[in-house]
Design an enzyme around this catalytic site. Sequence first.
Site, PDB file in Angstrom:
ATOM      1  N   TYR A  11       3.007  10.500   4.713  1.00  0.00           N
ATOM      2  CA  TYR A  11       1.802  11.219   4.064  1.00  0.00           C
ATOM      3  C   TYR A  11       0.501  10.822   4.900  1.00  0.00           C
ATOM      4  CZ  TYR A  11       1.482   6.650   1.421  1.00  0.00           C
ATOM      5  OH  TYR A  11       1.195   5.420   0.957  1.00  0.00           O
ATOM      6  N   ARG A  44      -6.104   0.684   3.006  1.00  0.00           N
ATOM      7  CA  ARG A  44      -4.983  -0.053   2.669  1.00  0.00           C
ATOM      8  C   ARG A  44      -4.060   0.301   4.123  1.00  0.00           C
ATOM      9  NH1 ARG A  44      -0.435   2.586   1.344  1.00  0.00           N
ATOM     10  NH2 ARG A  44      -1.402   4.164  -0.274  1.00  0.00           N
ATOM     11  N   HIS A  73       1.835   1.351  -0.047  1.00  0.00           N
ATOM     12  CA  HIS A  73       1.616   1.023  -1.585  1.00  0.00           C
ATOM     13  C   HIS A  73       2.235  -0.074  -2.157  1.00  0.00           C
ATOM     14  CE1 HIS A  73      -0.108   1.739  -5.323  1.00  0.00           C
ATOM     15  NE2 HIS A  73       1.090   1.854  -5.803  1.00  0.00           N
TER      16      HIS A  73
END
Length: 373
Positions: free
Chosen positions: A277, A264, A268
């Site tokens: 992160y 990805r 998200h």
Amino acid sequence: MSITFDSSTPEGAEDYLQILAPDGTRHPCPELDHWVEEIDIPALENLYIDMACIRRLDTEGTALQRQGELGLWAPLLGQEAAQIGSGRALEHDDFIFPSYREHGVAYCRGIDPHDLLRMWRGAAPSGWNPYEVNMANQQIVIGAQTLHAAGYAMGLKFDGSAAAAITYFGDGATSQGDVSEAMVFAASYQAPVVFFCQNNHWAISEPVTRQTSGYIADRAKGFGLATWRVDGNDVVAVLAATRAALAHVRTGSGPAFIEAVTYRMGAHTTADDPTRYRDALELEEWAAKDPLDRVAAHLDTLGADLAALRERAKQATDDMAAGLREAITTMPDPEVDDLFAHVYSHPHPWLEEQRENYANYLAGFAENAQASK
């Protein structure tokens, strides 16, 4: 057309099945090659344009959300090959049970991109009639669609149908009980369903290494499913693996599981900030494995006209973007009664009571406004 192969070991060959390496080199893959023997230059060009279109759709979806036209958007950047490769392997009678990120699969199904935006704008509870395109509406509840797919596939088997079901989910969903239960039912009844996991390495902010200590596909083996672990950024390999899995389930051999190893590249959802992160070096590493770049590189080795291909892709993506922009400005807002229209298949007194209560609640605002004048 003559296909040439590099006999050296492709990158990642020891981990997953691969046909097109990141540099565009085509390597032999005995397990998959015969499933894509007919894929020639025109077919590769069409796959490239498909991926370019859904990448542009994704870009526009993100931009529209940032501009306040959509409430939320779930990006698919980097996962184009997994969705186009699998989506183009399906027959019309096969039924799809997606998560919330399968915009590319919907595109393959012929769903108007405008209809994809309706739910994300809040203009409709869903964008299309599932039975017109054999694709369920996008599922927000993590993993729930796998149970729907298993049940539908059991019905296909009981009816003696030659069709199959396929369900899509991410690596994080494999830790949900629903997914395990769905595989138990599918295996117990030998249901014709393909479980398609897009392992994009991040379940929101949780890395896949915290979801499992081994390969996700190995989990499915424990339930008795036939499994394929494939390079999810290789559209040809994904196409081949999905065809193989579908052929397996159609013969009554039981359910199948595909782990498409991808990444990805975006957030998200548009409510997420992946820079908090995720290491930028990891992003750079996967950018070098871009699904579109490797198809273009391979076409270049075959002598295809890349300039003409990119012009065709630009025209197709520009037309799509213009259509989306026009649609979003003319999309009607839902009526209040639409909230209650499709909750039950038949009239229900409890729902009618809620409708009446909500109408009275809204009427109260008008009464207060009149009284204040």
